[in-house]
Motif scaffolding. Structure first.
Motif, mmCIF file in Angstrom:
data_model
loop_
_atom_site.group_PDB
_atom_site.id
_atom_site.type_symbol
_atom_site.label_atom_id
_atom_site.label_comp_id
_atom_site.label_asym_id
_atom_site.label_seq_id
_atom_site.Cartn_x
_atom_site.Cartn_y
_atom_site.Cartn_z
ATOM 1 N N ALA A 80 0.829 -1.207 0.000
ATOM 2 C CA ALA A 80 0.000 0.000 0.000
ATOM 3 C C ALA A 80 0.863 1.256 0.000
ATOM 4 O O ALA A 80 0.577 2.225 -0.722
ATOM 5 C CB ALA A 80 -0.938 -0.012 1.203
ATOM 6 N N LEU A 81 1.922 1.254 0.789
ATOM 7 C CA LEU A 81 2.804 2.417 0.865
ATOM 8 C C LEU A 81 3.542 2.641 -0.455
ATOM 9 O O LEU A 81 3.656 3.781 -0.930
ATOM 10 C CB LEU A 81 3.801 2.245 2.004
ATOM 11 N N VAL A 82 4.047 1.565 -1.046
ATOM 12 C CA VAL A 82 4.778 1.698 -2.307
ATOM 13 C C VAL A 82 3.836 2.160 -3.416
ATOM 14 O O VAL A 82 4.185 3.050 -4.219
ATOM 15 C CB VAL A 82 5.445 0.359 -2.690
ATOM 16 N N LEU A 83 2.640 1.593 -3.469
ATOM 17 C CA LEU A 83 1.677 1.997 -4.502
ATOM 18 C C LEU A 83 1.251 3.445 -4.309
ATOM 19 O O LEU A 83 1.120 4.200 -5.285
ATOM 20 C CB LEU A 83 0.455 1.076 -4.474
ATOM 21 N N ALA A 84 1.047 3.862 -3.058
ATOM 22 C CA ALA A 84 0.667 5.249 -2.783
ATOM 23 C C ALA A 84 1.773 6.202 -3.223
ATOM 24 O O ALA A 84 1.511 7.260 -3.818
ATOM 25 C CB ALA A 84 0.382 5.429 -1.294
ATOM 26 N N ALA A 85 3.031 5.839 -2.961
ATOM 27 C CA ALA A 85 4.152 6.671 -3.385
ATOM 28 C C ALA A 85 4.262 6.717 -4.908
ATOM 29 O O ALA A 85 4.551 7.773 -5.495
ATOM 30 C CB ALA A 85 5.451 6.142 -2.782
ATOM 31 N N PHE A 86 4.007 5.588 -5.545
ATOM 32 C CA PHE A 86 4.076 5.506 -7.003
ATOM 33 C C PHE A 86 3.023 6.409 -7.641
ATOM 34 O O PHE A 86 3.330 7.237 -8.507
ATOM 35 C CB PHE A 86 3.874 4.049 -7.431
ATOM 36 N N LEU A 87 1.777 6.268 -7.207
ATOM 37 C CA LEU A 87 0.697 7.085 -7.768
ATOM 38 C C LEU A 87 0.851 8.550 -7.376
ATOM 39 O O LEU A 87 0.590 9.459 -8.178
ATOM 40 C CB LEU A 87 -0.656 6.546 -7.297
ATOM 41 N N THR A 137 8.487 23.374 -14.240
ATOM 42 C CA THR A 137 9.504 23.898 -13.331
ATOM 43 C C THR A 137 10.674 22.923 -13.256
ATOM 44 O O THR A 137 10.489 21.707 -13.399
ATOM 45 C CB THR A 137 8.925 24.105 -11.914
ATOM 46 N N TRP A 138 11.865 23.467 -13.009
ATOM 47 C CA TRP A 138 13.032 22.599 -12.864
ATOM 48 C C TRP A 138 13.030 21.853 -11.538
ATOM 49 O O TRP A 138 13.865 20.963 -11.324
ATOM 50 C CB TRP A 138 14.318 23.405 -13.015
ATOM 51 N N TRP A 139 12.106 22.192 -10.639
ATOM 52 C CA TRP A 139 11.956 21.414 -9.413
ATOM 53 C C TRP A 139 11.525 19.971 -9.724
ATOM 54 O O TRP A 139 11.605 19.087 -8.871
ATOM 55 C CB TRP A 139 10.943 22.057 -8.480
ATOM 56 N N GLN A 140 11.090 19.758 -10.946
ATOM 57 C CA GLN A 140 10.715 18.407 -11.358
ATOM 58 C C GLN A 140 11.899 17.441 -11.268
ATOM 59 O O GLN A 140 11.705 16.236 -11.124
ATOM 60 C CB GLN A 140 10.187 18.431 -12.801
ATOM 61 N N LEU A 141 13.114 17.969 -11.347
ATOM 62 C CA LEU A 141 14.273 17.080 -11.231
ATOM 63 C C LEU A 141 14.372 16.490 -9.824
ATOM 64 O O LEU A 141 14.861 15.379 -9.645
ATOM 65 C CB LEU A 141 15.556 17.831 -11.593
ATOM 66 N N GLY A 142 13.914 17.246 -8.825
ATOM 67 C CA GLY A 142 13.844 16.691 -7.470
ATOM 68 C C GLY A 142 12.845 15.554 -7.405
ATOM 69 O O GLY A 142 13.066 14.551 -6.717
ATOM 70 N N LEU A 143 11.725 15.711 -8.129
ATOM 71 C CA LEU A 143 10.743 14.630 -8.194
ATOM 72 C C LEU A 143 11.327 13.418 -8.908
ATOM 73 O O LEU A 143 11.060 12.269 -8.527
ATOM 74 C CB LEU A 143 9.482 15.104 -8.913
ATOM 75 N N ALA A 144 12.154 13.654 -9.928
ATOM 76 C CA ALA A 144 12.801 12.545 -10.631
ATOM 77 C C ALA A 144 13.680 11.737 -9.679
ATOM 78 O O ALA A 144 13.724 10.506 -9.744
ATOM 79 C CB ALA A 144 13.633 13.071 -11.800
ATOM 80 N N VAL A 145 14.369 12.448 -8.782
ATOM 81 C CA VAL A 145 15.183 11.761 -7.777
ATOM 82 C C VAL A 145 14.285 10.903 -6.882
ATOM 83 O O VAL A 145 14.578 9.724 -6.619
ATOM 84 C CB VAL A 145 15.965 12.782 -6.924
ATOM 85 N N ALA A 146 13.186 11.492 -6.399
ATOM 86 C CA ALA A 146 12.273 10.757 -5.527
ATOM 87 C C ALA A 146 11.664 9.553 -6.237
ATOM 88 O O ALA A 146 11.531 8.468 -5.658
ATOM 89 C CB ALA A 146 11.172 11.690 -5.028
ATOM 90 N N MET A 147 11.328 9.718 -7.509
ATOM 91 C CA MET A 147 10.715 8.618 -8.249
ATOM 92 C C MET A 147 11.712 7.494 -8.530
ATOM 93 O O MET A 147 11.315 6.335 -8.696
ATOM 94 C CB MET A 147 10.117 9.130 -9.558
ATOM 95 N N SER A 148 13.004 7.806 -8.584
ATOM 96 C CA SER A 148 13.988 6.732 -8.733
ATOM 97 C C SER A 148 13.977 5.840 -7.499
ATOM 98 O O SER A 148 14.126 4.610 -7.602
ATOM 99 C CB SER A 148 15.381 7.316 -8.972
ATOM 100 N N VAL A 149 13.778 6.448 -6.329
ATOM 101 C CA VAL A 149 13.673 5.672 -5.092
ATOM 102 C C VAL A 149 12.411 4.826 -5.104
ATOM 103 O O VAL A 149 12.423 3.644 -4.739
ATOM 104 C CB VAL A 149 13.683 6.604 -3.868
ATOM 105 N N VAL A 150 11.305 5.413 -5.556
ATOM 106 C CA VAL A 150 10.029 4.690 -5.601
ATOM 107 C C VAL A 150 10.134 3.497 -6.555
ATOM 108 O O VAL A 150 9.706 2.385 -6.225
ATOM 109 C CB VAL A 150 8.884 5.629 -6.025
ATOM 110 N N PHE A 151 10.686 3.718 -7.748
ATOM 111 C CA PHE A 151 10.825 2.625 -8.714
ATOM 112 C C PHE A 151 11.711 1.511 -8.150
ATOM 113 O O PHE A 151 11.452 0.324 -8.372
ATOM 114 C CB PHE A 151 11.418 3.157 -10.025
ATOM 115 N N ALA A 152 12.765 1.888 -7.430
ATOM 116 C CA ALA A 152 13.630 0.878 -6.827
ATOM 117 C C ALA A 152 12.875 0.074 -5.777
ATOM 118 O O ALA A 152 13.074 -1.147 -5.654
ATOM 119 C CB ALA A 152 14.853 1.540 -6.203
#
Length: 349
Positions: free
Chosen positions: A48-55, A67-82
């Motif tokens: 549930a936690l992983v799916l919530a983070a993914f969505l 915004t270039w702040w999206q690159l911070g989200l890209a970092v966070a999403m790499s953790v989620v995908f892992a």
């Protein structure tokens, strides 16, 4: 300080004990503690936690906008995908479900559909690794494709492996930046392999994933920022996965065909545990207990900590070297091992 009595790449193997007997006694201790029992509550919460983070990550992609702040989200999403990858790993080992069908369904949803990696390809490769960890000829994880993992491999290396092997300790992290792309490439390439059980299904799920993946990113962002998002996300995903999986075996005993080891010693002597408490347990998805994971692949993640204490005590009783270190120490050993095994190439041995 670590208890380091394990030899590494080019040293002779320790003597093996009676085949199967030691492992059978250790298994009975684990069963008596209930450590092989399924943990549905734990996995329900974790999923549930992983799916919530993914969505939530994909929602944030559109909420943040241009915004270039999206690159911070890209970092966070790499953790989620892992974390999705680590969950698919547990599903593949039947740690979540005891039956094959729900494990395969869950594994393909997590790996193919959510992450973009072929479950069937990875399962085939990972099963061979578990059967013969760090075996120079049988473990696909230490095949000398780009890197060499023993001095014997270095002496036989040619082409790209020989070129990279000269400075492989320095190139290891840069190469991990490409690991996300490598996983995708091998996933699609494996669809034509005769060992792939459900190539049409796996291929369809992969196509759906990448159509949605690229479609969402380019729908939310202008081209330049979209490309930057994808580059950061894929690069850091590769580094994260490499940082989780590399400490498990790299720099530990390399097994050669002439070595005779029983199952228990083969798994223990080629594996390294990483200490660190709850944070490391979460970041590494329980794979920091690599010794116990290799001995009992279907043991649920939350049971591994207790299993490690039992295994450590058992190995001490039997005089079997058991190795664990901190995370940073594990990386230092990996880089030192890579540098050492490249010596035959650098010095023309």
């Amino acid at each position: 300080m670590p208890t380091q009595t394990v030899t590494t790449a080019d040293a002779p193997a320790p003597p093996a004990g009676p085949a199967g007997s030691d492992f059978a006694r250790l298994s009975r201790r684990m069963a008596a503690e209930g450590l092989l029992d399924r943990r549905p509550g734990y996995y329900a919460v974790r999923m549930a936690l992983v799916l919530a983070a993914f969505l939530g990550g994909w929602y944030a992609l559109f909420a943040l906008g241009d915004t270039w702040w999206q690159l911070g989200l890209a970092v966070a999403m790499s953790v989620v995908f892992a974390q999705v990858a680590l969950l698919s790993h547990d599903l593949a080992h039947r740690q979540v479900f005891s039956k094959r069908l729900p494990s395969e369904i869950g594994g393909r949803i997590a790996a193919n559909l959510l992450m973009g990696m072929s479950y069937g390809w990875w399962m085939n490769k990972h099963t061979r690794h578990h059967a013969n960890p760090n075996h120079e000829e049988r473990d696909p994880d230490v095949s000398p494709d780009l890197l060499v993992w023993s001095k014997k491999q270095a002496r036989q290396a040619s082409g790209l492996a020989r070129f990279i092997g000269r400075r492989q300790a320095f190139l290891f992290v840069p190469l991990l930046l490409l690991e996300g792309l490598n996983l995708s490439y091998n996933s699609f390439r494996a669809l034509r392999s005769p060992t792939m059980k459900r190539p049409v299904l796996e291929g369809a799920l992969l196509v759906v994933h990448f159509v949605a993946y690229f479609g969402l990113v380019f729908a939310a962002l202008p081209t330049g920022k979209a490309v930057a998002f994808l580059a950061v996300h894929q690069a850091l995903l590769g580094v994260y996965l490499g940082a989780v999986f590399a400490p498990n075996h790299k720099g530990m005993l390399m097994v050669t065909p002439e070595m005779k080891l029983d199952f228990l010693r083969r798994q223990v002597l080629t594996s390294r545990n990483v200490r660190g408490g709850v944070v490391i347990d979460s970041v590494m998805g329980g794979l920091n207990y690599q010794v116990e994971h290799h001995l009992f692949p279907n043991m649920p993640t939350p049971a591994l900590g207790r299993a490690a204490r039992i295994t450590r005590e058992f190995c001490a009783e039997e005089g079997i070297p058991y190795y664990e270190v901190g995370l940073l120490r594990s990386y230092r050993e990996i880089f030192a091992h890579l540098h050492r095994t490249g010596e035959p190439i650098r010095f023309g041995e």
